[in-house]
Motif scaffolding. Structure first.
Motif, PDB file in Angstrom:
ATOM      1  N   LYS A 180      -2.838   3.952  10.380  1.00 55.14           N
ATOM      2  CA  LYS A 180      -2.671   3.134   9.178  1.00 55.14           C
ATOM      3  C   LYS A 180      -1.923   1.837   9.481  1.00 55.14           C
TER       4      LYS A 180
ATOM      5  N   ASN B 264      -4.410  -0.395  11.206  1.00 54.25           N
ATOM      6  CA  ASN B 264      -5.394  -0.872  10.224  1.00 54.25           C
ATOM      7  C   ASN B 264      -4.796  -1.941   9.317  1.00 54.25           C
ATOM      8  N   GLY B 265      -3.506  -1.790   9.001  1.00 53.29           N
ATOM      9  CA  GLY B 265      -2.833  -2.807   8.192  1.00 53.29           C
ATOM     10  C   GLY B 265      -2.806  -4.153   8.894  1.00 53.29           C
TER      11      GLY B 265
ATOM     12  N   LEU C 286      -6.141  -5.764   8.688  1.00 49.93           N
ATOM     13  CA  LEU C 286      -6.373  -6.367   7.380  1.00 49.93           C
ATOM     14  C   LEU C 286      -5.789  -7.784   7.319  1.00 49.93           C
TER      15      LEU C 286
ATOM     16  N   SER D 161      -7.741 -11.377   6.964  1.00 56.22           N
ATOM     17  CA  SER D 161      -7.405 -12.339   5.916  1.00 56.22           C
ATOM     18  C   SER D 161      -7.278 -13.738   6.493  1.00 56.22           C
TER      19      SER D 161
ATOM     20  N   THR E 274      -5.062  -9.921  -2.891  1.00 50.47           N
ATOM     21  CA  THR E 274      -5.972  -8.872  -2.405  1.00 50.47           C
ATOM     22  C   THR E 274      -5.395  -8.192  -1.174  1.00 50.47           C
ATOM     23  N   LEU E 275      -4.803  -8.984  -0.278  1.00 47.79           N
ATOM     24  CA  LEU E 275      -4.192  -8.420   0.925  1.00 47.79           C
ATOM     25  C   LEU E 275      -3.069  -7.455   0.556  1.00 47.79           C
TER      26      LEU E 275
ATOM     27  N   LEU F  70      -2.649  -5.663  -2.182  1.00 50.35           N
ATOM     28  CA  LEU F  70      -3.220  -4.419  -2.713  1.00 50.35           C
ATOM     29  C   LEU F  70      -3.879  -3.596  -1.615  1.00 50.35           C
ATOM     30  N   ASN F  71      -4.556  -4.269  -0.694  1.00 49.53           N
ATOM     31  CA  ASN F  71      -5.215  -3.553   0.403  1.00 49.53           C
ATOM     32  C   ASN F  71      -4.197  -2.892   1.334  1.00 49.53           C
ATOM     33  N   LEU F  72      -3.059  -3.556   1.547  1.00 50.56           N
ATOM     34  CA  LEU F  72      -2.015  -2.958   2.394  1.00 50.56           C
ATOM     35  C   LEU F  72      -1.401  -1.741   1.692  1.00 50.56           C
TER      36      LEU F  72
ATOM     37  N   ASP G 128      -2.941   0.242  -0.374  1.00 52.80           N
ATOM     38  CA  ASP G 128      -3.944   1.296  -0.254  1.00 52.80           C
ATOM     39  C   ASP G 128      -3.993   1.854   1.163  1.00 52.80           C
ATOM     40  N   CYS G 129      -3.894   0.958   2.141  1.00 54.29           N
ATOM     41  CA  CYS G 129      -3.960   1.383   3.552  1.00 54.29           C
ATOM     42  C   CYS G 129      -2.773   2.264   3.931  1.00 54.29           C
TER      43      CYS G 129
END
Length: 331
Positions: free
Chosen positions: A292, A295-296, A299, A303, A319-320, A322-324, A326-327
Motif C-alpha cells: 500500500k 502504491n501510494g 499514485l 498525478s 482526487t489524489l 481521496l485516492n491515498l 482509499d489506498c
C-alpha cells in the motif's frame, strides 16, 4: 566551503591535465552543462595548467602569479568574453578574432573563453566560424553553454564536445551550504533541483517555507485519517500556488514527502529528505502494508503526469488525497 573544480569535475580535470602534459589540446572545446557544474572554472583551470609556473603533470599550482592573474582575469593571453546585455555581439567576436591573429603577449600561447556561447547573435556566430574552420597559431578556445541545442550546428561541429558531469545531490547540498543557505533547506533543495541556480531560484520563492510546512501538515493529517487534509487542498495549498513553477514545486514536495514513507519502511533512512518526520512515519504507518505504501507513491507519481495534461491543480490534488485515503486505509 565551496568545492574546487577538481572536486566537482574529477574526471575532466584529470583528462585535461593529461592533455596538457602530452601537449594534445585541440584548438576548440564546447563545454556544455547546467549552471553550477563549473564550466568557467574548468576553462580557467585548463588555462592555469597551460601557463602555470609550477605545473605538475599538467596540474596547476593555483598559487603562482600566472594562476592568480588568470583567476582574476588579468592575464593578457587569456581573454574572456560574455554577453553584452542579452547577446554576444558581432563586434565582440571581431575583437576576439583580432586577438586570435596576434601572437601571445608573453608567450606563444593564447586561450579564449566565450561564456554563454548560445547567446551569440547569428552575425557573431558566423563571424566566429572562419576562425574555428581555419585556426591559426597556438590557440585553445573554450565555448561554454548550458543550452548547446541553441548553437549553430556548424559551430558545434568545429569543436570537441565535452559534457560536464552533473553534481550529485551531496555535492549540490555542499554548494548550497557554501552559498549561506541553511543546512536543512540545502538538503531539501538538493533533492528538488538539478543545479545551484535552480535550487537558489526555488529557495528565493517567497512561499517556499510555507509550501514545505503546509504539505507536511497535509500529509500528517492524511496519515492520521483526518479528512481535513482534503479541505486543506482548497483552504491552504491552492492559495500558495501562483504559477506553473509553484504547481510543480508543490507536487515535487508531495512526491518527496510520500517517498519518505517508503524509504523508512525499507530501512533507507539515510535517503529520507524530511528527517524530522521519521518518528511520526513510524508511529502512523505501522498498520499500512508495504504494498500500500508503494502504491501510494505510484499514485503521486501518476498525478505528476496528469499535471502535464492541463488538469486542474485543485481537482488533481483533491482526487489524489481521496485516492491515498482509499489506498492506505481501505481493504
Amino acid at each position: 566551503m565551496k568545492m574546487s573544480i577538481t572536486e566537482r569535475q574529477p574526471f575532466l580535470t584529470k583528462h585535461f591535465a593529461k592533455l596538457i602534459r602530452e601537449n594534445k589540446l585541440v584548438h576548440a572545446y564546447l563545454l556544455s552543462g547546467a549552471e553550477g557544474t563549473g564550466k568557467i572554472e574548468l576553462a580557467k583551470w585548463v588555462a592555469k595548467g597551460i601557463f602555470c609556473l609550477n605545473s605538475q603533470n599538467g596540474v596547476p599550482c593555483l598559487k603562482c602569479s600566472e594562476c592568480n592573474r588568470i583567476e582574476n582575469n588579468n592575464h593578457p593571453d587569456v581573454v574572456t568574453i560574455m554577453p553584452d546585455g542579452l547577446s554576444i555581439k558581432v563586434e565582440q567576436i571581431r575583437y576576439l578574432k583580432s586577438e586570435f591573429n596576434k601572437s601571445g603577449v608573453e608567450s606563444d600561447r593564447k586561450v579564449f573563453i566565450i561564456q554563454d556561447a548560445q547567446k551569440m547573435s547569428i552575425g557573431a556566430a558566423n563571424s566566429l566560424l572562419k576562425f574555428l574552420e581555419e585556426p591559426s597559431g597556438n590557440i585553445t578556445a573554450f565555448l561554454l553553454t548550458s543550452e548547446p541545442q541553441k548553437l549553430l550546428p556548424t559551430i558545434i561541429s568545429r569543436c570537441q564536445e565535452v559534457e560536464m558531469q552533473q553534481l550529485t545531490s551531496e555535492q549540490l547540498e555542499q554548494e548550497l551550504i557554501s552559498e549561506s543557505i541553511s543546512e536543512k533547506n540545502s538538503h531539501i533543495l538538493a533533492n528538488l533541483a538539478q543545479s545551484v541556480v535552480e535550487a537558489k531560484k526555488i529557495n528565493d520563492n517567497e512561499n517556499f517555507d510555507k509550501i514545505l510546512a503546509t504539505v507536511n501538515n497535509w500529509y500528517r493529517k492524511l496519515l492520521r485519517k483526518d479528512l481535513l487534509s482534503f479541505v486543506m487542498i482548497q483552504s491552504k495549498i491552492i492559495g500558495l500556488i501562483q504559477n506553473k513553477e509553484d504547481q510543480n514545486l508543490v507536487l515535487q514536495v508531495i512526491i518527496l514527502t510520500v517517498r519518505d514513507t517508503v524509504l523508512e519502511r525499507f530501512g533507507l533512512t539515510e535517503e529520507i529528505v524530511f528527517k524530522e518526520n521519521i518518528d511520526f512515519i513510524q508511529q502512523n504507518t505501522a498498520q499500512i502494508t508495504n504494498d500500500k505504501l508503494v502504491n501510494g507513491l505510484n499514485l503521486v507519481v501518476e498525478s505528476n503526469r496528469k499535471l502535464a495534461s492541463n488538469i486542474s491543480m485543485q481537482n488533481m490534488l483533491e482526487t489524489l488525497t481521496l485516492n491515498l485515503f482509499d489506498c492506505y486505509f481501505n481493504k
